[in-house]
Design an enzyme around this catalytic site. Structure first.
Site, PDB file in Angstrom:
ATOM      1  N   ARG A 193       0.844  -1.209   0.000  1.00 12.94           N
ATOM      2  CA  ARG A 193       0.000   0.000   0.000  1.00 12.94           C
ATOM      3  C   ARG A 193       0.881   1.263   0.000  1.00 12.94           C
ATOM      4  NH1 ARG A 193      -2.518  -3.889  -0.644  1.00 12.94           N
ATOM      5  NH2 ARG A 193      -4.351  -4.615   0.496  1.00 12.94           N
ATOM      6  N   SER A 236     -10.416   0.787   4.366  1.00 10.11           N
ATOM      7  CA  SER A 236      -9.550   0.582   5.539  1.00 10.11           C
ATOM      8  C   SER A 236      -8.982   1.924   5.992  1.00 10.11           C
ATOM      9  CB  SER A 236      -8.391  -0.345   5.196  1.00 10.11           C
ATOM     10  OG  SER A 236      -8.879  -1.555   4.704  1.00 10.11           O
ATOM     11  N   GLU A 283      -4.269   5.176   6.684  1.00 11.60           N
ATOM     12  CA  GLU A 283      -4.062   4.925   5.251  1.00 11.60           C
ATOM     13  C   GLU A 283      -4.495   6.096   4.357  1.00 11.60           C
ATOM     14  OE1 GLU A 283      -4.844   0.918   3.314  1.00 11.60           O
ATOM     15  OE2 GLU A 283      -6.296   2.157   2.246  1.00 11.60           O
TER      16      GLU A 283
END
Ligand code: FAD
Ligand code: NAP
Length: 358
Positions: free
Chosen positions: A175, A255, A351
């Site tokens: 990510r 998320s 995130e």
């Protein structure tokens, strides 16, 4: 056509968390020339520029000064790949597909399946645009963008030039990419080229997906021959719809925290204390820990704090229950981080990118 620049535009509809925020100036660009003009206008007026795509990985914590540019560049082209060194020009079961940055990710996954171009099926139903996908190297169900990316083109805001990045120069990680580090706020991705396969090779190694495929085949009396990329895509969509809230109904940004990657010493110390802690081994001897499990252990799954909450089916997802502000959401994120830090000595990383904090 010159871009239409509007003043004091509400961004509520432009972020999937539906947070209230006003852009001082806003424009949507559907042509490369419009993007250049918008950047030039920002430069001459000394306006800070903020780039957005589908708004599914951002937190708008307040109003956004300067010019917000929504990337809406469109177009898809492809080229079948010829086998290397083959003088007769035989095809290599592969196709390179170039997507303009404003194309919708999921719609393009479905388009590719329709064309018989495979490899993106595990990434079905991820919201957002093609151009944002490399930023955090989107991933799900055992596949990530980096597995398919050949190259991308980006406008360098420092030099004004178009720059081509191959996979290696994107510095992809979990990510993560160059565009979150050295390339932070420097490059505007204008198109992305992916190498897809014309041969169906479904990847069902991810446990939740293989369980869904097995259950489906058992229920329908099918053998493994029946497992097609289309079936994989359908099942991924099914699992996601069961587990994840639809942002249109319950605003969220997917998320909210990254799954932490622990080094071996910290991992071993924690496993000695929490022997049932799920962990997925990494090449460096450490492991990835599902952040959802950590949050759940802190008793926060389903927690409600006024207008915000932790989703009751997926603890990694923070939700706007209606009229939340960015500040309320970040306060809940702070509470979650503090609880996990106190119990596990793990610092969770947020995130989505946060904007509008003074
Ligand atoms: P935005 O939110 O608009 O922008 C995100 C960041 O990218 C911003 O910093 C922005 O400046 C930058 N950016 C956007 N476009 C460009 C561009 N063209 N050039 C340069 N910078 C740009 N992510 C996963 O990895 N896996 C998942 O399975 C997943 N599931 C999700 C499920 C839900 C319900 C939601 C809401 C989100 C999910 N996400 C997932 C996160 C999100 O969908 C992805 O990160 C997606 O790529 C964001 O795309 P976007 O266009 O909405 O980007
Ligand atoms: P899950 O299947 O409940 O698993 C929880 C976490 O454990 C996942 O994040 C996954 O990491 C990890 N994991 C599970 N099995 C693994 C294995 N065999 N090997 C390595 N890691 C494993 O996850 P979920 O929440 O339902 O999400 C399913 C998939 O969609 C995951 O890949 C997740 O990343 C992705 N997703 C991402 C977002 C987002 O916004 N970023 C939102 C929703 C879903 P990985 O994340 O590395 O896969």
């Amino acid at each position: 056509m010159t871009p239409v620049i509007q003043q004091n535009v509400s961004l509520r509809a432009f972020n999937t968390l539906a947070l209230p925020s006003t852009a001082e100036y806003f424009c949507s660009v559907s042509e490369h020339s419009q993007l250049l003009q918008a950047l030039e206008l920002a430069r001459t007026s000394a306006l800070v520029v903020t780039i957005i795509g589908g708004g599914s990985n951002i937190v708008l914590a307040g109003d956004i000064p300067g010019l917000v540019i929504q990337i809406d560049l469109r177009g898809v082209s492809h080229r079948y790949v010829t086998a290397a060194g083959n003088a007769t020009g035989d095809l290599a079961n592969a196709v390179d597909v170039t997507f303009a940055a404003g194309e919708n990710w999921h719609q393009q996954v479905l388009f590719c399946l329709d064309q018989g171009w495979y490899g993106l099926e595990n990434l079905s139903l991820i919201p957002g645009t093609m151009g944002a996908a490399p930023i955090q190297n989107i991933g799900a169900y055992g596949v990530e963008l980096a597995d398919r990316l050949i190259s991308l083109q980006a406008l360098d805001r420092q030099s004004g030039e178009l720059v081509c990045f191959d996979r290696q120069s994107c510095e992809f990680g979990y990510r993560d990419s160059l565009f979150k580090h050295a390339g932070y706020d420097r490059y505007i991705i204008v198109d992305v080229t992916l190498r897809l396969s014309t041969k169906p090779e479904p990847n069902i190694s991810y446990p939740a997906l293989s369980a869904a495929v097995e259950a489906f085949c058992r229920r329908e009396g099918l053998t493994s021959e029946a497992i097609t990329p289309r079936l994989v895509s359908n099942l991924v969509c099914e699992i996601r719809r069961q587990k994840l809230p639809d942002p249109a109904l319950l605003p969220n940004a997917g998320s909210f925290f990254k799954n932490p990657l622990l080094k071996q010493p910290q991992l071993n110390a924690l496993l000695a204390q929490f022997e049932d802690m799920p962990n997925y081994p990494q090449p460096d001897g450490g492991a990835k820990i599902p952040a959802a499990w950590l949050i759940e252990q802190c008793g926060l799954k389903g927690a409600e704090r006024g207008e915000v909450g932790v989703h009751d089916r997926q603890a990694l997802v923070l939700i706007n229950r209606g009229q939340a502000s960015g500040a309320e959401l970040l306060a809940l994120a702070g509470e979650v981080r503090q609880s996990v830090e106190q119990r596990f000595a793990i610092s969770l990383e947020i995130e989505p990118r946060i904007y509008g904090v003074n």
